[in-house]
Design a protein around this motif. Structure first.
Motif, PDB file in Angstrom:
ATOM      1  N   ASP A  61       4.041  18.561 -12.359  1.00  0.00           N
ATOM      2  CA  ASP A  61       5.292  18.005 -12.886  1.00  0.00           C
ATOM      3  C   ASP A  61       5.930  17.019 -11.908  1.00  0.00           C
ATOM      4  N   SER A  62       5.750  17.264 -10.622  1.00  0.00           N
ATOM      5  CA  SER A  62       6.407  16.438  -9.609  1.00  0.00           C
ATOM      6  C   SER A  62       5.883  15.005  -9.584  1.00  0.00           C
ATOM      7  N   VAL A  63       4.705  14.774 -10.154  1.00  0.00           N
ATOM      8  CA  VAL A  63       4.111  13.426 -10.108  1.00  0.00           C
ATOM      9  C   VAL A  63       3.871  12.852 -11.490  1.00  0.00           C
ATOM     10  N   LYS A  64       4.116  13.628 -12.526  1.00  0.00           N
ATOM     11  CA  LYS A  64       3.845  13.177 -13.886  1.00  0.00           C
ATOM     12  C   LYS A  64       4.643  11.906 -14.189  1.00  0.00           C
ATOM     13  N   GLY A  65       3.975  10.907 -14.740  1.00  0.00           N
ATOM     14  CA  GLY A  65       4.632   9.646 -15.044  1.00  0.00           C
ATOM     15  C   GLY A  65       4.631   8.663 -13.900  1.00  0.00           C
ATOM     16  N   ARG A  66       4.294   9.111 -12.696  1.00  0.00           N
ATOM     17  CA  ARG A  66       4.264   8.228 -11.526  1.00  0.00           C
ATOM     18  C   ARG A  66       2.850   8.042 -10.982  1.00  0.00           C
ATOM     19  N   PHE A  67       2.040   9.067 -11.062  1.00  0.00           N
ATOM     20  CA  PHE A  67       0.680   9.022 -10.518  1.00  0.00           C
ATOM     21  C   PHE A  67      -0.326   8.961 -11.657  1.00  0.00           C
ATOM     22  N   THR A  68      -1.438   8.268 -11.417  1.00  0.00           N
ATOM     23  CA  THR A  68      -2.514   8.182 -12.395  1.00  0.00           C
ATOM     24  C   THR A  68      -3.842   8.419 -11.700  1.00  0.00           C
ATOM     25  N   ILE A  69      -4.619   9.358 -12.217  1.00  0.00           N
ATOM     26  CA  ILE A  69      -5.944   9.632 -11.666  1.00  0.00           C
ATOM     27  C   ILE A  69      -6.989   8.981 -12.559  1.00  0.00           C
ATOM     28  N   SER A  70      -8.021   8.421 -11.932  1.00  0.00           N
ATOM     29  CA  SER A  70      -9.079   7.773 -12.700  1.00  0.00           C
ATOM     30  C   SER A  70     -10.398   7.902 -11.956  1.00  0.00           C
ATOM     31  N   SER A  71     -11.466   7.643 -12.658  1.00  0.00           N
ATOM     32  CA  SER A  71     -12.797   7.833 -12.082  1.00  0.00           C
ATOM     33  C   SER A  71     -13.660   6.610 -12.362  1.00  0.00           C
ATOM     34  N   ASP A  72     -14.420   6.195 -11.358  1.00  0.00           N
ATOM     35  CA  ASP A  72     -15.422   5.137 -11.524  1.00  0.00           C
ATOM     36  C   ASP A  72     -16.779   5.772 -11.226  1.00  0.00           C
ATOM     37  N   ASN A  73     -17.478   6.154 -12.269  1.00  0.00           N
ATOM     38  CA  ASN A  73     -18.740   6.860 -12.069  1.00  0.00           C
ATOM     39  C   ASN A  73     -19.778   5.991 -11.363  1.00  0.00           C
ATOM     40  N   ALA A  74     -19.763   4.692 -11.630  1.00  0.00           N
ATOM     41  CA  ALA A  74     -20.727   3.794 -10.997  1.00  0.00           C
ATOM     42  C   ALA A  74     -20.550   3.754  -9.483  1.00  0.00           C
ATOM     43  N   LYS A  75     -19.315   3.883  -9.043  1.00  0.00           N
ATOM     44  CA  LYS A  75     -19.032   3.889  -7.603  1.00  0.00           C
ATOM     45  C   LYS A  75     -18.947   5.298  -7.052  1.00  0.00           C
ATOM     46  N   ASN A  76     -19.076   6.296  -7.932  1.00  0.00           N
ATOM     47  CA  ASN A  76     -18.975   7.692  -7.521  1.00  0.00           C
ATOM     48  C   ASN A  76     -17.674   7.943  -6.763  1.00  0.00           C
ATOM     49  N   THR A  77     -16.611   7.397  -7.301  1.00  0.00           N
ATOM     50  CA  THR A  77     -15.310   7.426  -6.626  1.00  0.00           C
ATOM     51  C   THR A  77     -14.218   7.771  -7.639  1.00  0.00           C
ATOM     52  N   VAL A  78     -13.264   8.559  -7.184  1.00  0.00           N
ATOM     53  CA  VAL A  78     -12.074   8.881  -7.975  1.00  0.00           C
ATOM     54  C   VAL A  78     -10.860   8.304  -7.256  1.00  0.00           C
ATOM     55  N   TYR A  79      -9.933   7.783  -8.054  1.00  0.00           N
ATOM     56  CA  TYR A  79      -8.752   7.140  -7.498  1.00  0.00           C
ATOM     57  C   TYR A  79      -7.491   7.894  -7.893  1.00  0.00           C
ATOM     58  N   LEU A  80      -6.476   7.754  -7.057  1.00  0.00           N
ATOM     59  CA  LEU A  80      -5.152   8.247  -7.395  1.00  0.00           C
ATOM     60  C   LEU A  80      -4.176   7.102  -7.168  1.00  0.00           C
ATOM     61  N   GLN A  81      -3.726   6.507  -8.260  1.00  0.00           N
ATOM     62  CA  GLN A  81      -2.729   5.441  -8.178  1.00  0.00           C
ATOM     63  C   GLN A  81      -1.357   6.094  -8.125  1.00  0.00           C
ATOM     64  N   MET A  82      -0.632   5.810  -7.067  1.00  0.00           N
ATOM     65  CA  MET A  82       0.677   6.427  -6.851  1.00  0.00           C
ATOM     66  C   MET A  82       1.742   5.349  -6.904  1.00  0.00           C
ATOM     67  N   ASN A  83       2.610   5.427  -7.890  1.00  0.00           N
ATOM     68  CA  ASN A  83       3.702   4.471  -8.053  1.00  0.00           C
ATOM     69  C   ASN A  83       5.046   5.163  -7.876  1.00  0.00           C
ATOM     70  N   SER A  84       6.072   4.360  -7.706  1.00  0.00           N
ATOM     71  CA  SER A  84       7.447   4.891  -7.560  1.00  0.00           C
ATOM     72  C   SER A  84       7.491   6.006  -6.524  1.00  0.00           C
ATOM     73  N   LEU A  85       6.899   5.746  -5.383  1.00  0.00           N
ATOM     74  CA  LEU A  85       6.800   6.773  -4.348  1.00  0.00           C
ATOM     75  C   LEU A  85       8.157   7.139  -3.786  1.00  0.00           C
ATOM     76  N   LYS A  86       8.293   8.412  -3.441  1.00  0.00           N
ATOM     77  CA  LYS A  86       9.527   8.969  -2.913  1.00  0.00           C
ATOM     78  C   LYS A  86       9.258   9.550  -1.534  1.00  0.00           C
ATOM     79  N   PRO A  87      10.269   9.691  -0.706  1.00  0.00           N
ATOM     80  CA  PRO A  87      10.054  10.316   0.610  1.00  0.00           C
ATOM     81  C   PRO A  87       9.424  11.706   0.507  1.00  0.00           C
ATOM     82  N   GLU A  88       9.738  12.440  -0.540  1.00  0.00           N
ATOM     83  CA  GLU A  88       9.163  13.779  -0.697  1.00  0.00           C
ATOM     84  C   GLU A  88       7.674  13.762  -1.042  1.00  0.00           C
ATOM     85  N   ASP A  89       7.112  12.573  -1.309  1.00  0.00           N
ATOM     86  CA  ASP A  89       5.664  12.446  -1.499  1.00  0.00           C
ATOM     87  C   ASP A  89       4.928  12.355  -0.164  1.00  0.00           C
TER      88      ASP A  89
END
Length: 126
Positions: A61-89
Motif C-alpha cells: 500500500d505504501s508504494v501503490k500508484g507510485r512504483f511500477t514493477i516490470s520485466s524484460d525477459n530478453a535481458k533477464n532483468t526486472v525493473y522497479l520504476q519509483m516515482n514521487s519519491l518521499k523521504p520515507e522511501d
C-alpha cells in the motif's frame, strides 16, 4: 544464482529512480521477482512482486500508484520504476526470486523468497 540490484542513488523529494535487478543462473520468466526495502534500524519489508506465470503485479500500500514493477525477459532483468519519491522511501532496496509471489497481510507483504541479491541504496532528501 545471482541477483544484482542497481540504480540506487540520491534523489530529491518528488523525484524518480529506476532500479534494475539483473538475474543470472535463473530465468525471470521462470521465477517471480520481488523487491524489498530496509530502512536504517528497521526490518526488511516487501514492496512489490511480479509473477513469472502471468505477469501479475503486486504492490504494498505504501508504494501503490507510485512504483511500477516490470520485466524484460530478453535481458533477464526486472525493473522497479519509483516515482514521487518521499523521504520515507529511503532504504536499501533488495531484489529476490521465488517461484510464486506470496503476498501476506501486514507490513511484511511478501514471504518465502528463495534467492536474494545484494542491495542498492536509495536516499530521498527532503
Amino acid at each position: 544464482v545471482q541477483l544484482q540490484a542497481s540504480g540506487g542513488g540520491l534523489v530529491q523529494f518528488g523525484g524518480s529512480l529506476r532500479l534494475s535487478c539483473a538475474a543470472s543462473g535463473i530465468a525471470v520468466d521462470d521465477y517471480s521477482i520481488g523487491w524489498f526495502h530496509q530502512a536504517p534500524g528497521k526490518e526488511r519489508l516487501g514492496v512489490s512482486c511480479i509473477s513469472s506465470s502471468d505477469g501479475s503485479t503486486y504492490y504494498a500500500d505504501s508504494v501503490k500508484g507510485r512504483f511500477t514493477i516490470s520485466s524484460d525477459n530478453a535481458k533477464n532483468t526486472v525493473y522497479l520504476q519509483m516515482n514521487s519519491l518521499k523521504p520515507e522511501d529511503t532504504a536499501v532496496y533488495y531484489c529476490a526470486a521465488v517461484v510464486f509471489c506470496t503476498v501476506v497481510a501486514g507490513p511484511q507483504f511478501l514471504y518465502g523468497m528463495d534467492y536474494w541479491g545484494k542491495g542498492t541504496l536509495v536516499t530521498v532528501s527532503s
